[in-house]
Design an enzyme around this catalytic site. Structure first.
Site, PDB file in Angstrom:
ATOM      1  N   CYS A  25       0.891  -1.439   0.464  1.00  0.00           N
ATOM      2  CA  CYS A  25      -0.053  -0.175  -0.177  1.00  0.00           C
ATOM      3  C   CYS A  25       0.990   0.864  -0.035  1.00  0.00           C
ATOM      4  O   CYS A  25       0.649   2.479  -1.133  1.00  0.00           O
ATOM      5  CB  CYS A  25      -1.112   0.045   1.549  1.00  0.00           C
ATOM      6  SG  CYS A  25      -0.140  -0.744   2.456  1.00  0.00           S
ATOM      7  N   HIS A  74      -2.245   0.580   6.918  1.00  0.00           N
ATOM      8  CA  HIS A  74      -2.363   0.709   5.656  1.00  0.00           C
ATOM      9  C   HIS A  74      -2.121   2.874   5.765  1.00  0.00           C
ATOM     10  O   HIS A  74      -1.682   2.710   6.290  1.00  0.00           O
ATOM     11  CB  HIS A  74      -4.028   0.629   5.419  1.00  0.00           C
ATOM     12  CG  HIS A  74      -4.712   0.754   3.996  1.00  0.00           C
ATOM     13  ND1 HIS A  74      -4.054  -0.062   2.889  1.00  0.00           N
ATOM     14  CD2 HIS A  74      -5.058   1.697   3.314  1.00  0.00           C
ATOM     15  CE1 HIS A  74      -4.400   0.338   1.668  1.00  0.00           C
ATOM     16  NE2 HIS A  74      -5.173   0.923   2.026  1.00  0.00           N
ATOM     17  N   ASP A  83      -7.782   6.437  -2.186  1.00  0.00           N
ATOM     18  CA  ASP A  83      -7.270   4.743  -2.103  1.00  0.00           C
ATOM     19  C   ASP A  83      -6.837   3.782  -3.319  1.00  0.00           C
ATOM     20  O   ASP A  83      -7.313   3.656  -3.852  1.00  0.00           O
ATOM     21  CB  ASP A  83      -7.972   4.145  -1.151  1.00  0.00           C
ATOM     22  CG  ASP A  83      -6.714   3.077  -1.011  1.00  0.00           C
ATOM     23  OD1 ASP A  83      -5.880   3.031  -1.032  1.00  0.00           O
ATOM     24  OD2 ASP A  83      -7.587   1.994   0.798  1.00  0.00           O
TER      25      ASP A  83
END
Length: 668
Positions: free
Chosen positions: A422, A466, A482
Site C-alpha cells: 500500500c 495501511h 485510496d
C-alpha cells in the site's frame, strides 16, 4: 569426598544438595524465559550456560570459582549486555541486567540464603514481564512461576531444618505450594477490587527507553508498512453503539504526512501543532469505544472526523488524535466521528505550498506524465479518475514481495516494478498528484478489521496497517483517495489477509485465534480496564457511596481484616495436621476410631492404645501390627520410602469394626 577440578577437595560450605539447587535454578529459568526470548541470543546462551554449570557443580560436588574469576566473568557479562543493547538504559536492558546478575549469582551459590535470594528475586522478575505485556496467556506463566518459586522456598526451608527430602516427594511439595497460592487468592482479589485506583500510573518512563511495537511512526518510506504484515497481534478493538461502518469506511486515521524529500514522507510542524476546527455532530455519526493496545507512541486511532475528543487528547489541524504521553498500557477512549464533515473547504496558501512541494531533481518520468495529464484534464477530479483507471487497467500488482527502490522511486515503481504494497501506491500516487499541482498528503493508520460477531466488536490487527492519500478538491476539501482500492479491491473489502495467498488450510487456526481474542477482550475489559471509574461504579452497585481515596483505603483494610479472620477461623477449626504423611495417616485413623468410641486417651502412646482396644476390634491383631509399624517408622530405623507408603495405604484401608460380643443369657 570427590575432588573438584584440579584435584582439590571441595569445602563443605559449597556442598548444597542437588535438589534445592535444581528447584532454585528451575524457578529462575521459568521466570526469565520471556525475557530471554526477547534478548539477543548470545545473552540467553550465557544465562543457560551458567545455570547448567551450577547444576553440574551440585551433582559432581565441584569447587566454586574464586572471587576474582567471578568478578571478571560478571564484568564481561555486563559489557556484553551493554554492547548488545547499545547501553544500559531502557526496560529491556534493565531486565536483561537482572537476568544476567541472577545467572552470575550461580557462581557463588553456596549458602541457603543465596538460594532464598535467587528464588525470591525470581518473583520480581516474573512481575517485571508485565511491563512489556499484559496478555491473558501470561496468567499461565504467572501462576506457574509463582508456584515453582514457592516450591523452591519450601524445599530450601526443609533443608534449613535438616530434613533432606520432602515428605511425599516433589509432588507433595508442589501440592503444598499450590495450597499456599490458593490461600492467597482471596486476599489478592480483595486488593484488586478495593485498592484505590489512580488516574495516572505511579511512575513514567522517558521516551528514549521505549521499544516501539506498532511500526507506524511519524515517517513512511516504501517497504516500512509491509514489514507489519506478518505481525498478526491485535492493534486495537472497537465497540460501536449501533451498526459498525461498512468495510469501505473502516479507515482508522493515524499520522498524517506532508513533507517529502524524495525517499521518505514525514509529518509537518504547522499542521500537527495547530488545533483542528470544531466538528459539528451529524446525522450519520459513528459512536464507538476503542481499546488501544500499548504501542508506545503518542497517537490514538479514530475514524474521520472526531466530533468529541477523548480526555487528555488533542486534535491537530490534519485531524490526527494525539496524547501528551506515550501509550504504554491498555488505553480505552470513546469517540464520536462525523464522516460527512468537509475538512478545510478553503486551503490556506502556506498549506497549499506544503502540499504540492516536491524535490526538483527526482522522478522526471512521473513529472512528465503528470504535466501531460494536466494539459488534457483541467478538472482535478477527472485527472484523478483517469489515474485510478490507469492503475486499475494496467498490469499493476498488489504484493508483499517487493524490490527496493532507488533515487527515482516513483518512476521505478510506476513504470518498471509495478508490484508493491500500500505505501508504494500511496507514495507514488501522491507524487503524481503534486506533480500535477493537486495538493496531496499521505495518511497512515489501519484499514478494515475482523468483526467478532459473538463479542460484537471490531478487531483490528497490526497486519491491517495501511497507507492512503488525501487530495484537496475545490468545494470538497480534503478527500480520501485510496489507490490500493483500484489495484486490489479485495484488500479493502476483506482486509490484509486476502492478499497473503496460500492460507486456505489455515482457516481453522484463524478461527481459533479469533475465539481466543474474545477471551482476551473480556480480560481487557474486566481486569486491565478496571480503572477508578469502573471501581466506583462497582461500589455504587453494592450500595456504597462515592468514596474518597481515604475511604477506599479504609474499606480495603476492613475487607482484608475480614478475610484474615475468616482464614484464621477456618484454620483453628480444622483438626491438628502434621506435615509428615505417616503421622497424618495415623491421626486420620485415630479420628475414625474416635467416631466408634475407640479413640486414644489423653497422653496415651500408640502401642498402649492399640493393646487396650485390640480385643474390641474385629481385626485387633492387624491394628496392633499397624501400631508397631507406626512406632518403628516414626521413632525407629524403618524410615525408607517403601515402608512409609505401605503403612499409609494400610492405615487408609483398615476397616474400623467392633468385635462381635457374645449375647448374655436372657433372664427367665
Amino acid at each position: 569426598m570427590p575432588p573438584g577440578p584440579g584435584g582439590t577437595v571441595n569445602r563443605p560450605a559449597t556442598h548444597l544438595p542437588l535438589g534445592p539447587v535444581a528447584w532454585t535454578v528451575a524457578t529462575f529459568l521459568v521466570a526469565a524465559l520471556p525475557h530471554l526470548l526477547a534478548m539477543p541470543p548470545v545473552l540467553g546462551v550465557v544465562v543457560f550456560a551458567l545455570c547448567g554449570w551450577r547444576l553440574l557443580v551440585a551433582r559432581k560436588r565441584w569447587r566454586l570459582p574464586p572471587g576474582w574469576l567471578r568478578l571478571l566473568l560478571t564484568i564481561a557479562a555486563i559489557g556484553l549486555l551493554a554492547v548488545s543493547y547499545g547501553g544500559l538504559w531502557g526496560r529491556r536492558a534493565a531486565t536483561g541486567m537482572l537476568c544476567l546478575m541472577l545467572a552470575a549469582k550461580m557462581m557463588e551459590l553456596s549458602r541457603l540464603r543465596d538460594l532464598r535470594m535467587v528464588a525470591s528475586v525470581s518473583l520480581f522478575l516474573i512481575a517485571s514481564q508485565f511491563l512489556f505485556n499484559e496478555r491473558l496467556v501470561l496468567l499461565v506463566y504467572l501462576f506457574g512461576g509463582v508456584l515453582l518459586a514457592l516450591a523452591a522456598l519450601l524445599r530450601i526451608q526443609q533443608l534449613d531444618v535438616n530434613r533432606r527430602t520432602a515428605p511425599g516427594g516433589d509432588v507433595a511439595l508442589l501440592r503444598q505450594s499450590a495450597l499456599l497460592l490458593v490461600s492467597a487468592l482471596p486476599m489478592a482479589l480483595a486488593l484488586w477490587v478495593t485498592f484505590p485506583r489512580l488516574a495516572e500510573p505511579l511512575w513514567g518512563l522517558p521516551d528514549e527507553v521505549m521499544d516501539g511495537k506498532t511500526g507506524l511512526s511519524d515517517s513512511m518510506s516504501p517497504g516500512s508498512i509491509a514489514n507489519l504484515f506478518l505481525d498478526d497481534s491485535p492493534a486495537f478493538r472497537a465497540e460501536f453503539a449501533g451498526e459498525p461502518p461498512p468495510p469501505s469506511q473502516r479507515y482508522w486515521r493515524g499520522p498524517v504526512l506532508w513533507r517529502f524529500d524524495g525517499d521518505t514522507w514525514e509529518r509537518a510542524f504547522l499542521p500537527s501543532r495547530t488545533e483542528a476546527p470544531r466538528v459539528p455532530p451529524g446525522s450519520n455519526d459513528y459512536r464507538y469505544t476503542v481499546q488501544l493496545e500499548p504501542h508506545e507512541r503518542r497517537w490514538l486511532f479514530a475514524l474521520d472526523h472526531p466530533v468529541r475528543v477523548p480526555q487528555d487528547a488533542r486534535l491537530s489541524l490534519d485531524f490526527q488524535l494525539t496524547r501528551r504521553n506515550p501509550i504504554t498500557t491498555l488505553t480505552e477512549y470513546s469517540v464520536r466521528s462525523n464522516p460527512d464533515f468537509t475538512d478545510m473547504p478553503r486551503l490556506p496558501v502556506t498549506l497549499r505550498q506544503l502540499a504540492v512541494s516536491l524535490p526538483e531533481d527526482r522522478n522526471p518520468r512521473t513529472r512528465e506524465m503528470a504535466l501531460e495529464l494536466r494539459e488534457r484534464f483541467e478538472d482535478d477530479r477527472a485527472l484523478i479518475d483517469h489515474v485510478l483507471d490507469w492503475l486499475r487497467t494496467e498490469p499493476f500488482y498488489y504484493s508483499l514481495e517487493t524490490a527496493p527502490l532507488g533515487r527515482h522511486g516513483a518512476d521505478e515503481f510506476l513504470f518498471d516494478l509495478r508490484t508493491g504494497y500500500c505505501e508504494y501506491y500511496a507514495s507514488a500516487f501522491a507524487v503524481m498528484m503534486r506533480a500535477a499541482d493537486i495538493p496531496a498528503r499521505v495518511v497512515t493508520g489501519y484499514q478494515g478489521g475482523f468483526w467478532q460477531e459473538g463479542g460484537q466488536y471490531l478487531l483490528v490487527r497490526n497486519s491491517d496497517a495501511h497507507a492512503w492519500v488525501e487530495v484537496w478538491l475545490e468545494g470538497s476539501g480534503w478527500t480520501r483517495v485510496d489507490p490500493t482500492a483500484a489495484v486490489s479491491p479485495a484488500r479493502i473489502r476483506s482486509g490484509a489477509g486476502s492478499v497473503a495467498g496460500g492460507g486456505e488450510g489455515l482457516e481453522w487456526l484463524r478461527a481459533l485465534r479469533n475465539r481466543y481474542d474474545r477471551l482476551q477482550h473480556l480480560w481487557n475489559s474486566w481486569v486491565l480496564g478496571f480503572d477508578a471509574d469502573r471501581q466506583q461504579r462497582m461500589m455504587n452497585f453494592f450500595g456504597l457511596p462515592n468514596l474518597s481515596r481515604t475511604g477506599m483505603a479504609l474499606l480495603m483494610a476492613g475487607v482484608l481484616g475480614l478475610i484474615v479472620l475468616a482464614l484464621a477461623w477456618a484454620w483453628l477449626r480444622q483438626p491438628a495436621r502434621s506435615r509428615d504423611p505417616v503421622r497424618r495417616a495415623w491421626l486420620r485413623l485415630a479420628r475414625r476410631m474416635q467416631r466408634r468410641g475407640l479413640g486414644p486417651g489423653l497422653g496415651e502412646t500408640p502401642l498402649a492404645w492399640a493393646e487396650r482396644v485390640a480385643h474390641r476390634l474385629a481385626d485387633g491383631a492387624r491394628f496392633l501390627e499397624l501400631a508397631r509399624d507406626y512406632c518403628a517408622i516414626r521413632y525407629g530405623d524403618r524410615g525408607n520410602e517403601a515402608d512409609r507408603q505401605r503403612f499409609i495405604r494400610a492405615a487408609r484401608r483398615f476397616p474400623v469394626r467392633r468385635a462381635v460380643e457374645p449375647r448374655r443369657a436372657a433372664s427367665v
